[in-house]
Design an enzyme around this catalytic site. Structure first.
Site, PDB file in Angstrom:
ATOM      1  N   HIS A 248      -7.461   9.330  -1.829  1.00 14.09           N
ATOM      2  CA  HIS A 248      -6.727   9.293  -0.559  1.00 14.09           C
ATOM      3  C   HIS A 248      -7.490   9.994   0.568  1.00 14.09           C
ATOM      4  O   HIS A 248      -7.469   9.555   1.722  1.00 14.09           O
ATOM      5  CB  HIS A 248      -5.362   9.965  -0.754  1.00 14.09           C
ATOM      6  CG  HIS A 248      -4.340   9.578   0.265  1.00 14.09           C
ATOM      7  ND1 HIS A 248      -3.004   9.539  -0.002  1.00 14.09           N
ATOM      8  CD2 HIS A 248      -4.448   9.203   1.565  1.00 14.09           C
ATOM      9  CE1 HIS A 248      -2.340   9.159   1.072  1.00 14.09           C
ATOM     10  NE2 HIS A 248      -3.204   8.955   2.040  1.00 14.09           N
TER      11      HIS A 248
ATOM     12  N   TYR B  29       3.323   9.601  -0.522  1.00 12.55           N
ATOM     13  CA  TYR B  29       4.442   9.017   0.233  1.00 12.55           C
ATOM     14  C   TYR B  29       5.789   9.189  -0.491  1.00 12.55           C
ATOM     15  O   TYR B  29       6.827   8.835   0.075  1.00 12.55           O
ATOM     16  CB  TYR B  29       4.218   7.514   0.525  1.00 12.55           C
ATOM     17  CG  TYR B  29       2.919   7.176   1.219  1.00 12.55           C
ATOM     18  CD1 TYR B  29       2.142   8.146   1.853  1.00 12.55           C
ATOM     19  CD2 TYR B  29       2.439   5.867   1.233  1.00 12.55           C
ATOM     20  CE1 TYR B  29       0.930   7.825   2.462  1.00 12.55           C
ATOM     21  CE2 TYR B  29       1.236   5.538   1.852  1.00 12.55           C
ATOM     22  CZ  TYR B  29       0.487   6.531   2.453  1.00 12.55           C
ATOM     23  OH  TYR B  29      -0.703   6.205   3.057  1.00 12.55           O
TER      24      TYR B  29
ATOM     25  N   LYS C 286      -2.630   5.881  -4.500  1.00 12.53           N
ATOM     26  CA  LYS C 286      -3.753   6.794  -4.200  1.00 12.53           C
ATOM     27  C   LYS C 286      -3.579   8.156  -4.866  1.00 12.53           C
ATOM     28  O   LYS C 286      -2.448   8.601  -5.087  1.00 12.53           O
ATOM     29  CB  LYS C 286      -3.850   7.011  -2.685  1.00 12.53           C
ATOM     30  CG  LYS C 286      -3.740   5.743  -1.847  1.00 12.53           C
ATOM     31  CD  LYS C 286      -3.956   5.970  -0.373  1.00 12.53           C
ATOM     32  CE  LYS C 286      -3.603   4.726   0.433  1.00 12.53           C
ATOM     33  NZ  LYS C 286      -2.196   4.616   0.840  1.00 12.53           N
TER      34      LYS C 286
ATOM     35  N   ASP D 285       0.840  -1.205   0.000  1.00 11.35           N
ATOM     36  CA  ASP D 285       0.000   0.000   0.000  1.00 11.35           C
ATOM     37  C   ASP D 285       0.870   1.248   0.000  1.00 11.35           C
ATOM     38  O   ASP D 285       1.473   1.586   1.018  1.00 11.35           O
ATOM     39  CB  ASP D 285      -0.899   0.006   1.254  1.00 11.35           C
ATOM     40  CG  ASP D 285      -1.777   1.250   1.296  1.00 11.35           C
ATOM     41  OD1 ASP D 285      -2.832   1.233   0.647  1.00 11.35           O
ATOM     42  OD2 ASP D 285      -1.391   2.251   1.935  1.00 11.35           O
TER      43      ASP D 285
HETATM   44  N1  LIG Z   1      -5.265   6.457   3.686  1.00  9.47           N
HETATM   45  C1  LIG Z   1      -4.728   7.205   4.619  1.00  9.47           C
HETATM   46  O1  LIG Z   1      -5.116   8.373   4.823  1.00  9.47           O
HETATM   47  C2  LIG Z   1      -3.622   6.645   5.458  1.00  9.47           C
HETATM   48  C3  LIG Z   1      -3.193   7.321   6.610  1.00  9.47           C
HETATM   49  C4  LIG Z   1      -2.175   6.761   7.386  1.00  9.47           C
HETATM   50  C5  LIG Z   1      -1.622   5.530   7.013  1.00  9.47           C
HETATM   51  N2  LIG Z   1      -2.038   4.896   5.873  1.00  9.47           N
HETATM   52  C6  LIG Z   1      -1.458   3.589   5.447  1.00  9.47           C
HETATM   53  O2  LIG Z   1      -1.472   2.701   6.551  1.00  9.47           O
HETATM   54  C7  LIG Z   1      -0.156   2.189   6.771  1.00  9.47           C
HETATM   55  C8  LIG Z   1       0.079   1.865   8.234  1.00  9.47           C
HETATM   56  O3  LIG Z   1      -0.135   2.980   9.054  1.00  9.47           O
HETATM   57  P1  LIG Z   1       1.048   3.780   9.783  1.00  9.47           P
HETATM   58  O4  LIG Z   1       2.312   3.554   9.074  1.00  9.47           O
HETATM   59  O5  LIG Z   1       0.567   5.169   9.875  1.00  9.47           O
HETATM   60  O6  LIG Z   1       1.042   3.189  11.267  1.00  9.47           O
HETATM   61  P2  LIG Z   1       1.112   1.716  11.952  1.00  9.47           P
HETATM   62  O7  LIG Z   1       1.227   0.663  10.915  1.00  9.47           O
HETATM   63  O8  LIG Z   1      -0.002   1.654  12.934  1.00  9.47           O
HETATM   64  O9  LIG Z   1       2.446   1.819  12.805  1.00  9.47           O
HETATM   65  C9  LIG Z   1       3.704   1.926  12.209  1.00  9.47           C
HETATM   66  C10 LIG Z   1       4.712   2.244  13.306  1.00  9.47           C
HETATM   67  O10 LIG Z   1       4.759   1.174  14.244  1.00  9.47           O
HETATM   68  C11 LIG Z   1       6.073   0.585  14.249  1.00  9.47           C
HETATM   69  N3  LIG Z   1       5.866  -0.873  14.264  1.00  9.47           N
HETATM   70  C12 LIG Z   1       5.509  -1.672  13.238  1.00  9.47           C
HETATM   71  N4  LIG Z   1       5.362  -2.936  13.632  1.00  9.47           N
HETATM   72  C13 LIG Z   1       5.647  -2.958  14.951  1.00  9.47           C
HETATM   73  C14 LIG Z   1       5.686  -3.995  15.916  1.00  9.47           C
HETATM   74  N5  LIG Z   1       5.386  -5.250  15.593  1.00  9.47           N
HETATM   75  N6  LIG Z   1       6.030  -3.663  17.192  1.00  9.47           N
HETATM   76  C15 LIG Z   1       6.349  -2.393  17.524  1.00  9.47           C
HETATM   77  N7  LIG Z   1       6.324  -1.355  16.642  1.00  9.47           N
HETATM   78  C16 LIG Z   1       5.972  -1.640  15.360  1.00  9.47           C
HETATM   79  C17 LIG Z   1       6.754   1.069  13.002  1.00  9.47           C
HETATM   80  O11 LIG Z   1       8.141   1.240  13.211  1.00  9.47           O
HETATM   81  P3  LIG Z   1       9.255   0.367  12.390  1.00  9.47           P
HETATM   82  O12 LIG Z   1       9.110   0.746  10.941  1.00  9.47           O
HETATM   83  O13 LIG Z   1      10.542   0.859  12.973  1.00  9.47           O
HETATM   84  O14 LIG Z   1       8.969  -1.071  12.661  1.00  9.47           O
HETATM   85  C18 LIG Z   1       6.098   2.435  12.779  1.00  9.47           C
HETATM   86  O15 LIG Z   1       6.739   3.412  13.579  1.00  9.47           O
HETATM   87  C19 LIG Z   1       0.735   3.327   6.245  1.00  9.47           C
HETATM   88  O16 LIG Z   1       2.059   2.891   6.040  1.00  9.47           O
HETATM   89  C20 LIG Z   1      -0.008   3.691   4.990  1.00  9.47           C
HETATM   90  O17 LIG Z   1       0.264   2.749   3.971  1.00  9.47           O
HETATM   91  C21 LIG Z   1      -3.050   5.420   5.106  1.00  9.47           C
END
Ligand SMILES: NC(=O)c1ccc[n+]([C@@H]2O[C@H](COP(=O)([O-])OP(=O)(O)OC[C@H]3O[C@@H](n4cnc5c(N)ncnc54)[C@H](OP(=O)(O)O)[C@@H]3O)[C@@H](O)[C@H]2O)c1
Length: 276
Positions: free
Chosen positions: A113, A55, A80, A50
């Protein structure tokens, strides 16, 4: 008996396209780090990536997919429309740009998005055209809380296949989930790990202990059992593997119901409702 695996957690979108429920989110990873993490994820077995124009890593995503040597049709690729590219002609151009940067034959899923006020409906018409012309395998939306669906669905020629929203046990959007199920829209959870901010919740820790799993694994497995797609981000090899190791246990019905009581309306990303 065969053990359950990643392949058992695919869903069929409302247009018949098959999509893995578990994917890798690639927000906030760049350059070499992004390429390496995506390549590692593909080696581990992730088959959904994704990304988004926002990004600024579509080039790296494409590079990693090509380097992996995995047949393109085994990978599900989402990108997106950026907020600055809303509008009919603008969105068509944005799609071309994303395609050029990704440079990997085709895009599986193209999402709006963010529901930009006064523009989102024209953007959706552009996505419908891309789909009708066969330029993309599926189209969908992101951040469409119910009022945005109320606006879109009566006028849409095509029902979105996916609605990607912030969703976790701490932001349990039960009504939206039910609505999406009724409309045959797959809910996809972004920021599913709450960026780690609730990993110290004693209720979650006690479940993790009970199942001998990590808090992240409990949250991700919960989504899969709800039939919700989930796209945790990690650029760390150990955590990439941890977030994939979800197929050797299952959460009991009682504990699924318990997790549904964790809601705190806890958001990382500001609510899109301000776009109404
Ligand atoms: N459509 C939208 O508006 C929107 C908005 C926000 C996000 N997104 C999508 O959703 C995806 C995920 O959301 P996100 O990146 O915001 O947050 P998330 O997946 O909830 O959290 C990512 C964070 O948690 C850490 N992490 C990952 N796995 C872990 C584990 N097993 N234990 C401890 N820490 C862990 C990562 O660090 P490390 O990398 O150091 O492991 C990173 O700092 C995004 O990458 C994006 O593709 C979409």
């Amino acid at each position: 008996m065969l053990l359950p695996s990643y392949q058992d957690f695919y869903t069929e979108l409302n247009n018949g396209v098959s999509m893995p429920l578990l994917g890798l989110g690639v927000y906030d990873m760049y350059n070499q780090e992004a390429e390496r993490a995506i390549l590692q994820a593909l080696e581990i077995g992730y088959r959904l990536i994704d990304t988004a124009s926002m990004y600024t890593n579509e080039v790296e995503v494409g590079n990693a997919i090509r380097q992996s040597g995995i047949p393109r049709q085994e990978i599900f690729l989402t990108t997106k429309v950026n907020d600055s590219d809303h509008g009919y002609d603008e969105a068509l151009r944005a799609f071309e740009n994303s395609q050029r940067k990704l440079n990997c034959e085709y895009i599986d899923l193209y999402l709006v998005h963010w529901p930009i006020k006064n523009k989102r409906q024209d953007t959706w018409r552009a996505l419908e055209r891309l789909y009708q012309e066969g330029q993309v395998r599926a189209i969908g939306v992101a951040n469409y809380l119910e009022p945005f669906l109320d606006e879109l669905l009566p006028s849409a020629a095509i029902v979105p296949t996916v609605n990607q929203v912030e969703f976790s046990p701490y932001l349990f959007l039960a009504n939206l989930l039910q609505r999406c199920r009724g409309e045959r829209i797959v809910l996809q959870a972004y920021t599913p790990l709450v960026r780690g901010e609730r990993f110290n919740d004693p209720k979650l820790l006690s479940l993790a202990q009970k199942y001998d799993k990590t808090p992240a694994q409990i949250i991700l497995r919960w989504a899969l059992q709800l039939g919700v797609s989930t796209i945790p981000k990690s650029a760390n090899p150990k955590r990439l593997q941890e977030n994939f190791d979800l197929f050797d246990f299952s959460i009991s019905d009682t504990d699924m119901a318990y997790l549904a009581t964790f809601n705190e309306d806890y958001r990382i990303v500001p609510s899109p409702i301000s776009m109404l």
